[in-house]
Write a protein that holds these residues in place. Structure first.
Motif, PDB file in Angstrom:
ATOM      1  N   THR A  75       0.838  -1.191   0.000  1.00  0.00           N
ATOM      2  CA  THR A  75       0.000   0.000   0.000  1.00  0.00           C
ATOM      3  C   THR A  75       0.871   1.238   0.000  1.00  0.00           C
ATOM      4  OG1 THR A  75      -0.153   0.060   2.412  1.00  0.00           O
ATOM      5  CG2 THR A  75      -1.924  -1.094   1.239  1.00  0.00           C
ATOM      6  N   ILE A  76       0.272   2.360  -0.409  1.00  0.00           N
ATOM      7  CA  ILE A  76       0.984   3.630  -0.430  1.00  0.00           C
ATOM      8  C   ILE A  76      -0.012   4.731  -0.094  1.00  0.00           C
ATOM      9  CG2 ILE A  76       0.647   3.853  -2.938  1.00  0.00           C
ATOM     10  CD1 ILE A  76       3.384   5.314  -3.005  1.00  0.00           C
ATOM     11  N   THR A  77       0.407   5.660   0.751  1.00  0.00           N
ATOM     12  CA  THR A  77      -0.477   6.759   1.122  1.00  0.00           C
ATOM     13  C   THR A  77      -0.265   7.950   0.185  1.00  0.00           C
ATOM     14  OG1 THR A  77       1.091   7.843   2.604  1.00  0.00           O
ATOM     15  CG2 THR A  77      -0.232   6.041   3.531  1.00  0.00           C
ATOM     16  N   SER A  78      -1.100   8.950   0.354  1.00  0.00           N
ATOM     17  CA  SER A  78      -0.976  10.158  -0.459  1.00  0.00           C
ATOM     18  C   SER A  78       0.326  10.897  -0.168  1.00  0.00           C
ATOM     19  CB  SER A  78      -2.171  11.075  -0.218  1.00  0.00           C
ATOM     20  OG  SER A  78      -2.311  11.354   1.159  1.00  0.00           O
ATOM     21  N   ALA A  79       0.924  10.623   0.986  1.00  0.00           N
ATOM     22  CA  ALA A  79       2.227  11.209   1.336  1.00  0.00           C
ATOM     23  C   ALA A  79       3.380  10.300   0.936  1.00  0.00           C
ATOM     24  CB  ALA A  79       2.284  11.488   2.834  1.00  0.00           C
ATOM     25  N   SER A  80       3.072   9.258   0.169  1.00  0.00           N
ATOM     26  CA  SER A  80       4.060   8.306  -0.361  1.00  0.00           C
ATOM     27  C   SER A  80       4.688   7.409   0.691  1.00  0.00           C
ATOM     28  CB  SER A  80       5.171   9.044  -1.134  1.00  0.00           C
ATOM     29  OG  SER A  80       4.628   9.720  -2.244  1.00  0.00           O
TER      30      SER A  80
END
Length: 117
Positions: free
Chosen positions: A50-55
């Motif tokens: 997974t990856i968040t919007s903040a990378s």
């Protein structure tokens, strides 16, 4: 209503590479997390990466060092580069995203990845 459209699965020999893509479209806003889960025959669905919007990224131990997740926030698209594939990576790979603060979740239809000689 939003949807996720996946592409890039297929058949590859052990040691080979594949790149999965997943684009979110429609009325999906404030995407926080995007990622990939996978489900092998007879097994439960499990997180791959997974990856968040903040990378900020998170990987399953079994794929660390071989898979790389990335995303293009402007295109609402997430990618999974899979290298040095092994037969145990064979599964249906599902794209996933979660929004914030509503915590709505979306799933793609799944794309088959088969690693076999």
């Amino acid at each position: 209503q939003g949807q996720l459209v996946e592409s890039g699965g297929g058949l590859v020999q052990p040691g080979g590479s594949l790149r999965l893509s997943c684009a979110a479209s429609g009325n999906i806003f404030n995407i926080r997390t995007m990622g990939w889960y996978r489900q092998a025959p007879g097994k439960q669905r499990e997180l791959a990466a997974t990856i968040t919007s903040a990378s900020s990224t998170n990987y399953a131990e079994s794929v660390k060092g071989r898979f790389t997740i990335s995303r293009d926030n402007a295109k609402n698209t997430v990618y999974l580069q899979m290298n040095n594939l092994k037969p145990e990576d064979t599964a249906v790979y599902y794209c996933y995203l979660r929004t914030f603060p509503s915590s709505s979740t979306y799933w793609g239809q799944g794309t088959q990845v088969t690693v076999s000689s």
